[in-house]
Design an enzyme around this catalytic site. Structure first.
Site, PDB file in Angstrom:
ATOM      1  CG  HIS A 156      -9.692  -1.281   0.543  1.00  0.00           C
ATOM      2  ND1 HIS A 156     -10.866  -1.999   0.686  1.00  0.00           N
ATOM      3  CD2 HIS A 156      -8.670  -0.907   1.403  1.00  0.00           C
ATOM      4  CE1 HIS A 156     -10.805  -1.664   2.261  1.00  0.00           C
ATOM      5  NE2 HIS A 156      -9.639  -0.970   2.594  1.00  0.00           N
ATOM      6  CD  GLU A 157      -5.115   0.119   1.277  1.00  0.00           C
ATOM      7  OE1 GLU A 157      -5.340   1.189   2.188  1.00  0.00           O
ATOM      8  OE2 GLU A 157      -5.560  -1.018   1.777  1.00  0.00           O
ATOM      9  CG  HIS A 160      -8.693   3.983   2.736  1.00  0.00           C
ATOM     10  ND1 HIS A 160      -9.530   3.971   3.743  1.00  0.00           N
ATOM     11  CD2 HIS A 160      -8.355   2.646   2.868  1.00  0.00           C
ATOM     12  CE1 HIS A 160      -9.851   2.961   4.038  1.00  0.00           C
ATOM     13  NE2 HIS A 160      -9.281   1.861   3.823  1.00  0.00           N
TER      14      HIS A 160
END
Length: 913
Positions: A156-157, A160
């Site tokens: 998920h990170e 980003h």
């Protein structure tokens, strides 16, 4: 040799693509290499943490591989281990890896108890992020029920960080109306769950149905969406990877376009997979046909700093007082900037190289003073940059490996043979920082820091801009703890005439004060110097160096907190003042300012963006006054006020990152960037950021039909949001960039207004729609736009894809304000059905006087909700009194008998008077 040149070319090409950070990550045959995960020096020694990092990456790799349709995996990772941890044979010295260029930082939570994983994102949608933040407790798996397993959250990170996508949830707006129904903000809408509020009383908590706000039709505050543990929906990782079935990113087919979340706002309603497909990574790869190998790890332990100055003393250094200015800047670095315990050497070069000092460890002032005497004083000969670099490598290798060492290269000359040592630079493992002095420094100079992860800086011949001293002042260690790094409080210069005074003040705040130095330089004669501390006491004892034309004063102990005032008097010369300091305590994080441009190169007419991050530890500093000065190779300067308002170049409001667009190109070539930040009565340190770009804090789960609540998210108190008042001053060098394609004057107007990104809409009554946004400018976020175009549609995609065909709102009485002002516009929808339960979508476009149009704004939706009328209450008639049977056996009837008898006697008594 040919293959090496090819690899260097692609590396340079990658770095010129505009990554915001100095990340060493490369994509090689679908595998990510060069990932740096750093353990903060303040984390207590715990070897299990290293294993937790390995486990996270190892398990994340196949999850990433599957989520990206077999395109990407993690190939190798370097783990940076603090210097104070015990040494081990398997720990080796880093090469180019530093804390400054780490992609993931593992640090203690700040404030305590806040283990939320998040990623710093300065840029817009599709632009790489800065850094991922994890805590030791998160990596140990203690928070997996709240955020999800470590490997899933890492992916998920990573999305980003690497692809610039945003979250598909919103902590500030958890529900919205669509088609007359209340929906949880999520992606995809196939994720099922219940809406509940936790009601706690007397130490026990029970779930209750959410109450509806009759004014908005939404659930009242406190209502949470609790997903079911058992799901079949596969998307989306950017909503919550903690849901077991979620193994994919949302695609164009299942993306929830109507949800008011950061992804839709920042990325023009595009799904995360659409943004990923537009990335350079995706375009360079094809799906793999075999399973990828497991990632490999290298364990690197930070060691002593090793730095060698490589200084140009060719004939051109005699021009424009350059050699004197080099001595002034070099002395600042040697006396103040380089950290205690570091090893420092010095090489000078012209047509050939000369070793001025072998490596010396800085243990006292004696070593610092001795090194300053080695600075060059005579300029002559040609320019051979490679000879200087090769000599520096030899100096370092006499004591150490060049791995992880640093070279500071300053030159003002042209050298068409610089590429001949690129191979040696690449293989050396050394980080090279470059300072280009004057307009003629070798054009290839920037390739050296781009290859090695160093800093690239430029200083003009305008001494009053203090560029050369700022460049050397910015050379603190990339691996030292923040408490050990030099922090620049002030940098000023002025050309004085007729015995003028240069007056000013410097704020020394409570987070700094140790090792404070005031440095003054001049160009002809020693000026009069007056310096007073906050109590008004005059400070004497400046050390004067008439040969170098500088004077400096080291404040003993910790400098007094407050306003220091200075007055300098001279005639017909240029003076500069530089003030540096260090943290006042190893336990109190100092306020720091780091600044940079979004790219190393700017091509007209594409705008650049300048960023300044102002934090105290992990807490953003809000409402500071931040100014950037950008100087071209012509010596022309442009001043910009940087803003943290979530508009224009600024991606997120109130995150301590101040931004502004720059497009005032005046020539091709190098530009330098410097930032001043001032905190006064309005500035505040905010301890908690309401919305970070990171994994969702899951409030609870539905398991087998039962609600399982997680502990409540750490509360954000009003005091935290308001923050503590801070007064400070800082100066920060933002490096340099190179511009190309700039036409000769007059430069044509090719800059449209910037996109509006903070459009908001509310309904008043049953017909008025109130819009608010931050005004763009005539040129991006500067000046004043000419007019606005506002359009509405019942279809969100029609409004995005067919904006010019959508219904236009009458804006004849709407006149744009100056850029960054707040705009308000109220209108009534016309010629479009707008009834109870219907949705309407709105977007704005700005137009400048040259009829250049901005991108359409973020699209906002309103849903008309007319609360159902509550029927009037009809009074219920009182039932007739029943006949009372005096002989009844109803319990208590004897009391009624007595009361009736008493009332009768009372009435008779009154009647008789």
């Amino acid at each position: 040799m040919g293959s090496f040149k090819s690899s260097v070319f692609f590396l340079v090409l990658y770095l010129l693509e505009g990554a915001l950070s100095n990340s060493l990550i490369q994509l090689n045959n679908n595998g990510y290499e060069g990932i740096v995960i750093a353990i903060d020096p303040n984390v207590p020694e715990d070897e299990t943490l290293i294993q937790h990092i390995k486990d996270m990456v190892t398990q994340a790799s196949p999850y990433l591989f599957q989520a990206t349709e077999k395109r990407f995996y993690f190939k190798n990772v370097a783990i940076l281990i603090p210097e104070k941890w015990k040494t081990k044979p398997e720990y080796v010295r880093p090469k180019l890896e530093t804390y400054k260029n780490a992609d993931v930082l593992v640090a203690e939570p700040n404030p305590a108890g806040n283990d939320e994983p998040y990623t710093e994102q300065m840029g817009k949608c599709g632009e790489k992020g800065e850094r991922i933040h994890f805590t030791p407790d998160f990596l140990a798996g203690k928070k997996s029920d709240i955020y999800g397993s470590q490997e899933r959250v890492f992916v998920h990170e990573w999305a980003h960080l690497r692809w610039g996508v945003y979250d598909e949830y919103d902590n500030n707006k958890k529900f919205y109306l669509f088609n007359g129904k209340r929906e949880a903000v999520r992606c995809s809408t196939g994720i099922t769950g219940k809406h509940k509020v936790q009601h706690c009383q007397g130490g026990s908590c029970i779930p209750k149905p959410c109450k509806i706000d009759t004014a908005t039709g939404l659930y009242k505050e406190g209502c949470e969406f609790l997903p079911s543990r058992d799901q079949t929906e596969k998307a989306s990782i950017m909503f919550s990877p903690s849901i077991g079935s979620v193994v994919e990113f949302c695609t164009e087919k299942n993306h929830n376009k109507e949800a008011p979340n950061p992804q839709n706002k920042q990325c023009n309603l595009r799904s995360t997979w659409e943004v990923i497909k537009d990335s350079e990574d995706f375009k360079k790869t094809t799906p793999m046909t075999t399973q990828p190998p497991a990632p490999t790890f290298s364990l690197l332990q930070i060691g002593q700093r090793i730095v060698c100055l490589v200084l140009d003393k060719s004939g051109s250094m005699s021009n424009g007082n350059r050699l004197k200015r080099l001595n002034q800047a070099g002395k600042l670095f040697l006396l103040q900037i380089v950290e205690q315990g570091s090893w420092v050497g010095m090489v000078t070069f012209n047509s050939a190289a000369q070793v001025q000092s072998e490596l010396v460890q800085i243990n006292s002032a004696a070593e610092r003073d001795a090194l300053t005497k080695s600075l060059p004083t005579v300029a002559s000969g040609g320019t051979s940059i490679c000879s200087g670099l090769r000599s520096a490598f030899a100096v370092i290798r006499k004591k150490f490996s060049t791995d992880g060492s640093e070279i500071v290269l300053l030159t003002d000359g042209e050298d068409n043979t610089i590429s001949s040592c690129f191979n040696e630079v690449k293989q050396s493992g050394a980080v090279i920082h470059t300072v280009a002095l004057g307009p003629s420094a070798a054009k290839e100079l920037e390739e050296l820091p781009q290859m090695t992860g160093g800093m690239q800086m430029y200083a003009s011949d305008q001494a009053q801009n203090n560029g050369l001293i700022d460049a050397f002042g910015a050379l603190s260690s990339g691996n030292a703890a923040v408490s050990q790094r030099a922090i620049q409080l002030e940098s000023r210069g002025l050309m004085l005439q007729n015995n003028q005074w240069m007056n000013g003040t410097v704020l020394v705040d409570s987070t700094v004060g140790n090792d404070t130095l005031f440095l003054i330089t001049w160009t002809t004669q020693h000026p009069q110097i007056l310096l007073h501390d906050p109590s008004g006491k005059k400070q004497d004892g400046f050390v004067v160096d008439t040969n170098t034309k500088m004077a400096y004063l080291q404040i003993p102990g910790t400098a007094k907190v407050g306003t220091w005032s200075y007055s300098l008097q001279a005639s017909s010369q240029t003076l500069t003042l530089t003030v540096t300091s260090r943290a006042s305590s190893a336990t109190l994080p100092p306020i720091t300012v780091t600044s940079k441009m979004n790219k190393d190169t700017g091509k007209f007419p594409s705008p650049m963006a300048v960023y300044a991050k102002i934090h105290q530890g992990s807490s953003p500093i809000l409402r500071a006054t931040v100014t950037a000065v950008i100087e071209s190779v012509n010596g022309k300067t442009v001043t910009l006020e940087l803003l943290d308002n979530g508009a224009g170049a600024d991606a997120t409001k109130d995150d301590g990152i101040y931004s502004r667009y720059f497009m005032a190109y005046d020539t091709n070539g190098r530009y330098s960037v410097k930032v001043w930040a001032l905190g006064g009565i309005n500035a505040a340190s905010q301890r908690v950021t309401p919305q970070q770009n990171g994994a969702m804090y899951m409030p609870g789960w539905i398991e087998n039909g039962e609600i399982k609540w997680n502990p409540p998210r750490p509360e954000i108190s009003k005091n935290d949001l308001q923050g503590n008042q801070v007064c400070f001053s800082r100066a920060s060098l933002g490096g340099s960039f190179v511009a190309s394609g700039v036409p000769q004057a007059p430069i044509p107007d090719l800059f449209p207004p910037c996109q509006i990104t903070d459009l908001k809409a509310k309904i008043h009554g049953d017909k008025f729609i109130n819009l608010t946004w931050t005004a763009p400018g005539d040129d991006y976020d500067h000046g004043r736009a000419h007019k606005y175009i506002i359009r509405v549609s019942a279809s969100i995609l029609d409004l995005r894809d067919k904006f010019n065909e959508s219904l236009q709102v009458n804006t004849s009485d709407l006149f744009p304000k100056e850029a960054n002002s707040k705009e308000v516009f109220v209108f009534t929808p016309e010629n479009i059905p707008f009834e109870n339960g219907t949705d309407l979508f709105i977007a704005v476009q700005a137009v400048d006087k040259s009829n250049l149009k901005s991108e359409i704004s973020n699209i906002v939706g309103v849903s008309l909700f007319i609360p159902p009328q509550t029927p009037p209450e009809i009074p219920t008639p009182s039932p007739p009194c029943p006949d009372i049977n005096v002989n009844s056996t109803i319990p208590g009837l004897h009391i009624l008998k007595i009361m009736w008898k008493w009332l009768g006697e009372l009435q008779l008594s009154v009647a008789l008077g």
